[in-house]
Structure formats: C-alpha cells, structure tokens
Design a protein around this motif. Sequence first.
Motif, PDB file in Angstrom:
ATOM      1  N   ASN A   1       0.835  -1.205   0.000  1.00  0.00           N
ATOM      2  CA  ASN A   1       0.000   0.000   0.000  1.00  0.00           C
ATOM      3  C   ASN A   1       0.865   1.248   0.000  1.00  0.00           C
ATOM      4  OD1 ASN A   1      -2.331  -1.491   0.034  1.00  0.00           O
ATOM      5  ND2 ASN A   1      -2.620  -1.342   2.226  1.00  0.00           N
ATOM      6  N   THR A   2       1.893   1.253   0.825  1.00  0.00           N
ATOM      7  CA  THR A   2       2.783   2.399   0.903  1.00  0.00           C
ATOM      8  C   THR A   2       3.500   2.608  -0.425  1.00  0.00           C
ATOM      9  OG1 THR A   2       3.085   2.006   3.254  1.00  0.00           O
ATOM     10  CG2 THR A   2       4.702   3.407   2.190  1.00  0.00           C
ATOM     11  N   ALA A   3       3.953   1.532  -1.041  1.00  0.00           N
ATOM     12  CA  ALA A   3       4.631   1.634  -2.331  1.00  0.00           C
ATOM     13  C   ALA A   3       3.697   2.216  -3.383  1.00  0.00           C
ATOM     14  CB  ALA A   3       5.147   0.273  -2.759  1.00  0.00           C
ATOM     15  N   ILE A   4       2.461   1.761  -3.390  1.00  0.00           N
ATOM     16  CA  ILE A   4       1.491   2.275  -4.355  1.00  0.00           C
ATOM     17  C   ILE A   4       1.258   3.763  -4.124  1.00  0.00           C
ATOM     18  CG2 ILE A   4      -0.939   2.168  -5.067  1.00  0.00           C
ATOM     19  CD1 ILE A   4      -0.751  -0.892  -4.588  1.00  0.00           C
ATOM     20  N   GLU A   5       1.157   4.172  -2.881  1.00  0.00           N
ATOM     21  CA  GLU A   5       0.959   5.591  -2.572  1.00  0.00           C
ATOM     22  C   GLU A   5       2.153   6.414  -3.038  1.00  0.00           C
ATOM     23  OE1 GLU A   5       0.156   5.718   1.600  1.00  0.00           O
ATOM     24  OE2 GLU A   5      -1.716   4.611   1.372  1.00  0.00           O
TER      25      GLU A   5
ATOM     26  N   ALA B   1       2.193   9.350  -5.908  1.00  0.00           N
ATOM     27  CA  ALA B   1       2.711  10.686  -5.608  1.00  0.00           C
ATOM     28  C   ALA B   1       3.739  11.110  -6.648  1.00  0.00           C
ATOM     29  CB  ALA B   1       3.319  10.714  -4.210  1.00  0.00           C
ATOM     30  N   LEU B   2       4.537  10.165  -7.117  1.00  0.00           N
ATOM     31  CA  LEU B   2       5.524  10.481  -8.149  1.00  0.00           C
ATOM     32  C   LEU B   2       4.865  10.744  -9.499  1.00  0.00           C
ATOM     33  CD1 LEU B   2       8.275   7.866  -7.286  1.00  0.00           C
ATOM     34  CD2 LEU B   2       8.405  10.336  -6.970  1.00  0.00           C
TER      35      LEU B   2
ATOM     36  N   PRO C   1       2.101  14.438  -8.956  1.00  0.00           N
ATOM     37  CA  PRO C   1       2.527  15.305  -7.828  1.00  0.00           C
ATOM     38  C   PRO C   1       1.491  16.332  -7.413  1.00  0.00           C
ATOM     39  CG  PRO C   1       3.830  15.737  -9.812  1.00  0.00           C
ATOM     40  CD  PRO C   1       2.953  14.563 -10.103  1.00  0.00           C
ATOM     41  N   GLU C   2       0.650  16.775  -8.350  1.00  0.00           N
ATOM     42  CA  GLU C   2      -0.367  17.767  -7.985  1.00  0.00           C
ATOM     43  C   GLU C   2      -1.385  17.177  -7.019  1.00  0.00           C
ATOM     44  OE1 GLU C   2      -1.671  15.576 -11.602  1.00  0.00           O
ATOM     45  OE2 GLU C   2       0.150  16.646 -11.109  1.00  0.00           O
ATOM     46  N   ALA C   3      -1.681  15.888  -7.134  1.00  0.00           N
ATOM     47  CA  ALA C   3      -2.625  15.247  -6.210  1.00  0.00           C
ATOM     48  C   ALA C   3      -2.000  15.106  -4.823  1.00  0.00           C
ATOM     49  CB  ALA C   3      -3.039  13.875  -6.745  1.00  0.00           C
ATOM     50  N   ALA C   4      -0.710  14.830  -4.768  1.00  0.00           N
ATOM     51  CA  ALA C   4      -0.042  14.657  -3.488  1.00  0.00           C
ATOM     52  C   ALA C   4       0.058  15.978  -2.730  1.00  0.00           C
ATOM     53  CB  ALA C   4       1.352  14.064  -3.713  1.00  0.00           C
ATOM     54  N   SER C   5       0.170  17.075  -3.462  1.00  0.00           N
ATOM     55  CA  SER C   5       0.303  18.388  -2.801  1.00  0.00           C
ATOM     56  C   SER C   5      -1.044  18.991  -2.459  1.00  0.00           C
ATOM     57  CB  SER C   5       1.104  19.337  -3.690  1.00  0.00           C
ATOM     58  OG  SER C   5       0.396  19.605  -4.881  1.00  0.00           O
ATOM     59  N   GLY C   6      -2.132  18.342  -2.873  1.00  0.00           N
ATOM     60  CA  GLY C   6      -3.459  18.835  -2.528  1.00  0.00           C
ATOM     61  C   GLY C   6      -4.009  19.864  -3.485  1.00  0.00           C
ATOM     62  N   ARG C   7      -3.400  20.033  -4.642  1.00  0.00           N
ATOM     63  CA  ARG C   7      -3.885  21.018  -5.619  1.00  0.00           C
ATOM     64  C   ARG C   7      -5.047  20.515  -6.393  1.00  0.00           C
ATOM     65  NH1 ARG C   7       1.798  22.484  -8.239  1.00  0.00           N
ATOM     66  NH2 ARG C   7       2.853  22.800  -6.297  1.00  0.00           N
TER      67      ARG C   7
END
Length: 62
Positions: free
Chosen positions: A44-48, A52-53, A56-62
């Motif tokens: 799960n962590t690897a998929i997350e 994110a890679l 990146p816009e989804a990971a930063s909350g944009r």
Amino acid sequence: MLITVAVSDAIVREAQSRNLQVTDFVETLIDKGMETISARPALNTAIERIRALRFPEAASGR
C-alpha cells in the motif's frame, strides 16, 4: 454502490462449477483481492509513493 462490469466466459464457467451466482463469485474475488492488499501494508505504501511520483499535484493537494 452499484457497479456494472463485464466478466469473461471463464469467470461465468468457474462460478457455475462452484454452484455460485456470478455476482456472488465476483464479490468473493473482490474480497480476496482486498484481503491480499490489506495484508501487505508495504505494498500500500509503495502504491501511494508511486502515485505521488506520477501525480505530484494530487499529493500536494492542488
């Protein structure tokens, strides 16, 4: 939630061989898949991290 999926003839035959309705058999497959993923938190962590890679816009909350 209601989801419509197309299943292969092989899945239909497998459900019939187990004397199950196709929907019940598919739900069983989904449950087994969720158990497999839930049992491996590192996956799960690897998929997350991969998401994110890739997004990146989804990971930063944009």
